[in-house]
Design a protein around this motif. Structure first.
Motif, short mmCIF file in Angstrom:
data_model
loop_
_atom_site.label_atom_id
_atom_site.label_comp_id
_atom_site.label_asym_id
_atom_site.label_seq_id
_atom_site.Cartn_x
_atom_site.Cartn_y
_atom_site.Cartn_z
N TRP A 94 26.54 40.54 42.91
CA TRP A 94 27.92 40.10 42.71
C TRP A 94 28.57 39.89 44.07
N ILE A 139 38.15 42.40 43.34
CA ILE A 139 39.56 42.26 43.00
C ILE A 139 40.02 43.62 42.48
N ARG A 148 29.98 34.30 34.50
CA ARG A 148 30.84 34.77 35.58
C ARG A 148 30.35 34.33 36.95
N VAL A 196 45.97 36.08 40.10
CA VAL A 196 44.53 36.18 40.36
C VAL A 196 43.81 36.60 39.08
N TRP A 230 43.57 33.59 36.91
CA TRP A 230 42.58 32.66 37.48
C TRP A 230 41.16 33.13 37.16
N GLN A 231 40.94 34.46 37.19
CA GLN A 231 39.62 35.02 36.90
C GLN A 231 39.39 35.27 35.40
N GLY A 289 32.50 39.58 46.17
CA GLY A 289 33.94 39.77 46.20
C GLY A 289 34.44 40.85 45.26
N TYR A 308 37.18 44.57 39.89
CA TYR A 308 36.37 43.51 39.30
C TYR A 308 35.66 42.72 40.39
N VAL A 330 34.42 39.09 41.85
CA VAL A 330 34.89 37.71 41.76
C VAL A 330 33.84 36.85 41.07
N ARG A 331 32.57 37.08 41.42
CA ARG A 331 31.48 36.31 40.83
C ARG A 331 30.31 37.25 40.58
N SER A 391 32.96 41.28 34.34
CA SER A 391 32.81 41.51 35.78
C SER A 391 33.40 42.83 36.28
#
Length: 115
Positions: free
Chosen positions: A56, A60, A110, A70, A73-74, A58, A84, A86-87, A19
């Motif tokens: 994509w 980060i 992802r 975070v 978590w990712q 979000g 990066y 998020v999705r 991502s």
């Protein structure tokens, strides 16, 4: 480190494996800083199109991957510093998934929350 090319969301693409966000020209010039050994995108515009996505959500900004909850978590806490998504929507080609599994890894999409 911010993406070099493009300053709008529409200019950025996300790696379908990790991502990581950057412009298509940055993927073309230097590949993915995390996945280039598997994806081989450098100097191959078709491979960039296959292994990245413009769809994509979000962002980060990861500065200290080892210390970031975070990032854990990712599942990017072992990755390079950078920006990066998020999705990410999309799936890499089957040869990429096979290469990951051949190295003993597990491909995790992802774009969905795992059960």
């Amino acid at each position: 480190m911010p993406p070099k090319g493009g300053n709008k969301k529409a200019d950025l693409r996300a790696c379908l494996i990790c991502s990581y966000l950057q412009s298509s020209s940055d993927f073309l010039n230097s590949g993915c800083p995390n996945c280039e050994d598997i994806l081989n995108m450098q100097d191959d515009p078709n491979r960039v199109a296959e292994c990245t996505s413009t769809m994509w959500d979000g962002m980060i900004a990861m500065i200290n991957p080892e210390e970031s909850w975070v990032a854990r978590w990712q599942r990017i806490d072992k990755r390079s510093r950078g920006i990066y998504a998020v999705r990410v929507t999309g799936r890499p080609p089957s040869d990429v998934i096979e290469a990951i599994e051949a190295r003993g890894g597990v491909y995790r999409p992802r774009d969905a929350v795992e059960d």
